[in-house]
Write a protein that holds these residues in place. Sequence first.
Motif, PDB file in Angstrom:
ATOM      1  N   PRO A   1       0.855  -1.401  -0.122  1.00  0.00           N
ATOM      2  CA  PRO A   1      -0.008  -0.048  -0.014  1.00  0.00           C
ATOM      3  C   PRO A   1       0.842   1.153   0.178  1.00  0.00           C
ATOM      4  CG  PRO A   1      -0.889  -1.625   1.485  1.00  0.00           C
ATOM      5  CD  PRO A   1       0.662  -2.051   1.110  1.00  0.00           C
ATOM      6  N   VAL A   2       0.309   2.431  -0.616  1.00  0.00           N
ATOM      7  CA  VAL A   2       1.079   3.518  -0.933  1.00  0.00           C
ATOM      8  C   VAL A   2       1.519   4.023   0.318  1.00  0.00           C
ATOM      9  CG1 VAL A   2      -0.863   4.759  -1.440  1.00  0.00           C
ATOM     10  CG2 VAL A   2       1.581   5.353  -2.261  1.00  0.00           C
ATOM     11  N   GLN A   3       0.594   3.960   1.380  1.00  0.00           N
ATOM     12  CA  GLN A   3       0.764   4.851   2.525  1.00  0.00           C
ATOM     13  C   GLN A   3       2.079   4.171   3.358  1.00  0.00           C
ATOM     14  OE1 GLN A   3      -1.921   3.091   1.601  1.00  0.00           O
ATOM     15  NE2 GLN A   3      -2.970   2.119   3.346  1.00  0.00           N
ATOM     16  N   TYR A   4       2.340   2.927   2.916  1.00  0.00           N
ATOM     17  CA  TYR A   4       3.560   2.308   3.881  1.00  0.00           C
ATOM     18  C   TYR A   4       4.798   2.488   3.060  1.00  0.00           C
ATOM     19  CZ  TYR A   4      -0.009   0.675   6.743  1.00  0.00           C
ATOM     20  OH  TYR A   4      -0.976   0.757   7.672  1.00  0.00           O
ATOM     21  N   ILE A   5       4.717   3.296   2.124  1.00  0.00           N
ATOM     22  CA  ILE A   5       6.026   3.819   1.249  1.00  0.00           C
ATOM     23  C   ILE A   5       6.442   5.190   1.708  1.00  0.00           C
ATOM     24  CG2 ILE A   5       7.367   3.725  -0.931  1.00  0.00           C
ATOM     25  CD1 ILE A   5       5.170   2.124  -2.321  1.00  0.00           C
ATOM     26  N   VAL A   6       7.010   5.158   2.670  1.00  0.00           N
ATOM     27  CA  VAL A   6       7.499   6.523   3.396  1.00  0.00           C
ATOM     28  C   VAL A   6       8.380   7.504   2.407  1.00  0.00           C
ATOM     29  CG1 VAL A   6       8.574   7.802   5.272  1.00  0.00           C
ATOM     30  CG2 VAL A   6       7.525   5.517   5.621  1.00  0.00           C
ATOM     31  N   LYS A   7       8.097   8.679   2.333  1.00  0.00           N
ATOM     32  CA  LYS A   7       8.520   9.556   1.180  1.00  0.00           C
ATOM     33  C   LYS A   7      10.125   9.758   1.416  1.00  0.00           C
ATOM     34  CE  LYS A   7       9.051  12.475  -1.916  1.00  0.00           C
ATOM     35  NZ  LYS A   7       8.520  13.718  -2.106  1.00  0.00           N
ATOM     36  N   ARG A   8      10.425   9.628   2.895  1.00  0.00           N
ATOM     37  CA  ARG A   8      11.789   9.782   3.352  1.00  0.00           C
ATOM     38  C   ARG A   8      12.845   8.830   2.723  1.00  0.00           C
ATOM     39  NH1 ARG A   8      15.687   9.450   6.134  1.00  0.00           N
ATOM     40  NH2 ARG A   8      15.377  11.069   7.712  1.00  0.00           N
ATOM     41  N   TRP A   9      12.384   7.789   2.317  1.00  0.00           N
ATOM     42  CA  TRP A   9      13.095   6.295   1.888  1.00  0.00           C
ATOM     43  C   TRP A   9      13.070   6.248   0.691  1.00  0.00           C
ATOM     44  CZ3 TRP A   9      16.506   5.929   5.421  1.00  0.00           C
ATOM     45  CH2 TRP A   9      16.264   5.608   6.655  1.00  0.00           C
ATOM     46  N   ARG A  10      12.197   7.239  -0.143  1.00  0.00           N
ATOM     47  CA  ARG A  10      12.329   6.971  -1.615  1.00  0.00           C
ATOM     48  C   ARG A  10      13.434   7.457  -2.508  1.00  0.00           C
ATOM     49  NH1 ARG A  10       6.528   6.881  -3.548  1.00  0.00           N
ATOM     50  NH2 ARG A  10       7.407   7.794  -5.570  1.00  0.00           N
ATOM     51  N   LYS A  11      13.606   6.967  -3.478  1.00  0.00           N
ATOM     52  CA  LYS A  11      14.527   7.649  -4.563  1.00  0.00           C
ATOM     53  C   LYS A  11      14.460   9.142  -4.803  1.00  0.00           C
ATOM     54  CE  LYS A  11      15.675   3.233  -6.700  1.00  0.00           C
ATOM     55  NZ  LYS A  11      15.641   2.495  -8.181  1.00  0.00           N
ATOM     56  N   ASP A  12      13.081   9.833  -4.915  1.00  0.00           N
ATOM     57  CA  ASP A  12      12.868  11.145  -5.288  1.00  0.00           C
ATOM     58  C   ASP A  12      12.485  11.675  -3.951  1.00  0.00           C
ATOM     59  OD1 ASP A  12      10.369   9.489  -4.579  1.00  0.00           O
ATOM     60  OD2 ASP A  12       9.229  10.270  -6.249  1.00  0.00           O
ATOM     61  N   ALA A  13      12.897  11.202  -2.634  1.00  0.00           N
ATOM     62  CA  ALA A  13      12.660  11.832  -1.547  1.00  0.00           C
ATOM     63  C   ALA A  13      12.932  13.590  -1.753  1.00  0.00           C
ATOM     64  CB  ALA A  13      13.597  11.513  -0.342  1.00  0.00           C
ATOM     65  N   LYS A  14      13.865  13.839  -2.280  1.00  0.00           N
ATOM     66  CA  LYS A  14      14.120  15.423  -2.309  1.00  0.00           C
ATOM     67  C   LYS A  14      13.406  16.242  -3.616  1.00  0.00           C
ATOM     68  CE  LYS A  14      18.673  14.602  -2.865  1.00  0.00           C
ATOM     69  NZ  LYS A  14      19.903  14.966  -3.047  1.00  0.00           N
ATOM     70  N   SER A  15      12.405  15.443  -4.286  1.00  0.00           N
ATOM     71  CA  SER A  15      11.798  16.177  -5.190  1.00  0.00           C
ATOM     72  C   SER A  15      10.550  16.679  -4.602  1.00  0.00           C
ATOM     73  CB  SER A  15      11.514  15.035  -6.266  1.00  0.00           C
ATOM     74  OG  SER A  15      10.706  14.021  -5.988  1.00  0.00           O
ATOM     75  N   GLY A  16       9.645  17.473  -5.390  1.00  0.00           N
ATOM     76  CA  GLY A  16       8.518  18.000  -5.114  1.00  0.00           C
ATOM     77  C   GLY A  16       8.448  19.244  -4.091  1.00  0.00           C
TER      78      GLY A  16
END
Length: 881
Positions: free
Chosen positions: A746-761
């Motif tokens: 589920p997307v809510q369990y993919i935390v943004k700070r651990w993503r490859k694009d954490a610094k985007s947006g």
Amino acid sequence: MSFTGSAPAHVPVPLLLPQQQNVVRSSLTVVIQLVSVDEEERCLVTDFAYAVLDGQDALGDVAAADVNPEIDSCDENMLPKVNMLFDGESDAYEFYNAYAEKVGFFVRRSTLWTTSKNIITRRTFVCSREGFREKKKGAKEAKCPRPETRIGCPASLTIRLTANGKYRLTEFVPNHNHQLATASTVHMLKAKKIRRKARAVRENLVDDTMSTPEFENEDEAYEFYSMYAGKIGFNVRRASMTVNTENVITRRMFVCSKEGFREKKRGAKRVKKPRPETRTGCPACMVIRLGANGKYQVTEFVTFHNHHLGAAAASDLVMVSQSTENDQDDAVDLADRSPDDSVHKQNLIKESATLNSLEGRNCKRYRCTKTPHYGDVGATLEYLQKMQHDNPSFFYAVKSDKDGKLTNFFWADSQSIVDFVHFGDVVCFDSGYALQGYGRPLALFTGLNHHKQTVIFGSALLYDESSEAFRWLLDTFKMAMNGMYPKTLLTDRSATISEAVAAMWPATAHRYCVWQIYQNALQQLSQAFHGSKTLECNFKRCLFNCEDEDEFLSAWKVMLEKYDLEDNQWLADLFSIKEKWALPYGRDAFCGDMKSVQQKESLGSELKKHLCLECDLLNFFEQFERLLCDRRSAELEADVNAIQSTKKTPSMRMLRQAANVYTPSAFKMFEREFELYMDCMLYNCGDMGTIFDYRISVEDNPKDHFVKFDSHNSMMKCTCKMFEFVGIPCRHMLKVLDMRNIKDLPVQYIVKRWRKDAKSGSSNGACPLSFDDDTEFTQTKRYTLLCRVFSIAASRAATSAESFAYMENQSNILMDQVEQAIQTRPPDIADLIGANCDRTENSVDNIVTEGIHSHTNFLNGSGDGSLTFPFTLGAGALDYR
């Protein structure tokens, strides 16, 4: 009678038997006491007489080759016994010294064995007559050679370091090959006589009713005694001290400036106008010793003075003696008593000093704990002003004390502010660089990025460490980060810091950093660690690996019993606050696996050599900038490697999804949990509406975990709380998803700070600017804040040619709108700007990123300015934001 000159080294006299020597010794004692000579001449006569007797020992080669000491007069507790335990090497030395004094010989430290860190693992104490004098090659024969004092005496005592950090007596040889001194002759030796007499005087005058605090270092104790002296009316002087093999002061004596007597130099000519005699043999002193907890404790406090006291100093004035002499007294004369008014003054001040001891430490010591090294203040200001001149978005702040002296400095560049926006959910505040001997009081605000690399959010030089100073620092950090503060703050164990955090950041979860606790343990338990090869490993397991409460409690208990550490006060104090640092507790606070990052890399080794006082501070700033540059380059390299990864794509659907979204470092954490979920067994515990309860068990783990699952929106909550603590779904949650046939995470369990694009947006519009009237919020402050706001947008827009062109075009449009606003309502546009700032969706950074792509960010700016998760998990019904 008059006696001048020095005692001859050798006198040709007839050979005397040992019994005859004892008679001569006793006779000399009586004669010397009866002869009316001054103290100096009596000492010379004594030295002369015993030089003769020492020569007799050597000439006679001592007929009694195996002499048993007379131990009848010794107390049973004073007799050395094999397997006796001592807290330290110095304690064993003092014990053997006391025994030797009773028996009639002197002790000397002999061979020792140490580790690479200078920890003594074995030590042998011997009789002073052990061994033989070394014959130097080529040395000419002296006309008057010194008497031979070493005759190979076998008496010795050996201690060894044990696993619990104490020293065990392993070998004791009581026999001597020479005659031992009698009670009537031992006290006649000059050094022993002075030491015993001074000690006896202090013991009779020690004031046990005086309550004193513990001190972090020797300077703090000196300042405390100086404050006390200022209120009483005398000056303080540092006297004798004792250091260990690591040059750490283990004992220090502070005395009244009138302690001892002026030394009479032999051969000195008489002067016409001699200096007035200022020393009166005053016994007033304070003695501190280094305790097992690493702090200094007062062991002796003598308040009696044998002279008139001066006027008491003002409450904020510390009287410090300008003299740094360390002369020892030849004798202590108590003939002159202090007047009644002086005694009355001491009694009045005693209670006040007791009640205000801790307050004095907090206010006086921390007013300016450390004095800046010469040139440091100027170098720091030069660096900060240069950085802001080169980059207007560079932030720095300076704090001064009540006297106008600059004490604290804080700074953060624009990239650090941007990093905090993306990764400021957990911050580690490390202020222990000065305590670890790095020289200058550097403090760092650090975190970890999406590649699990250390990032620096802000830096400070803290010469003032009061609660007020820490409050200023936290408030300044929040100001630099545009009103945001972290979700979780990790610090060292400090009541002062805890008080400041509770006052300034009440919504932040404050925990003690396990890595800093481990660093402190290396100092507090250094002897125990070197006494056992496995203790450090077991201690690290309790700190870093035990995530289950039962496992932690069991491991801690086993460690204490195995290494005999039940009586260790430092460990007992640490365990009493386990809820503030142990991994099984406080798992609602997000920490992002900070402990594993700190174990792998530490900034201390890179900064230590540049923080020493011998190095110029400007050189440190150059190295610090280089360190920042290297770490940011490593982050960019990791970003490229994450995008251009050539690793084989996993075949399993959920793993493939995680590998495409997570950075390699985050994917490793997820992959481990994914592999372990296959060993889990699931049991249905019932349901209520859309909420299902499951029990998850593992064969090797006796403790079960429970997971709540909401079938309406696939939300989950596990009792292990790994997701809340680290931000990665745990094995128990993955087991539930597998049982429910949910193959995508589920997307809510993919935390943004651990993503490859954490610094985007977007940067979350995390600039909650609040404008007051113009008197408080001046044009300069508005300019500074706008520089920081637009620097964030500029740093993002500069990443590509398309975003740069878009930003350039929008800036022209924005400038036209600004000019129109100024012409419409000059000169006050605070309301207009405030209204625009309230609409975070229209911030400059949002405009840039919306022109390229839109994303959501894991770190949301809440109404109170803190960084929060997009949802929270309650104990009962699930509550998601």
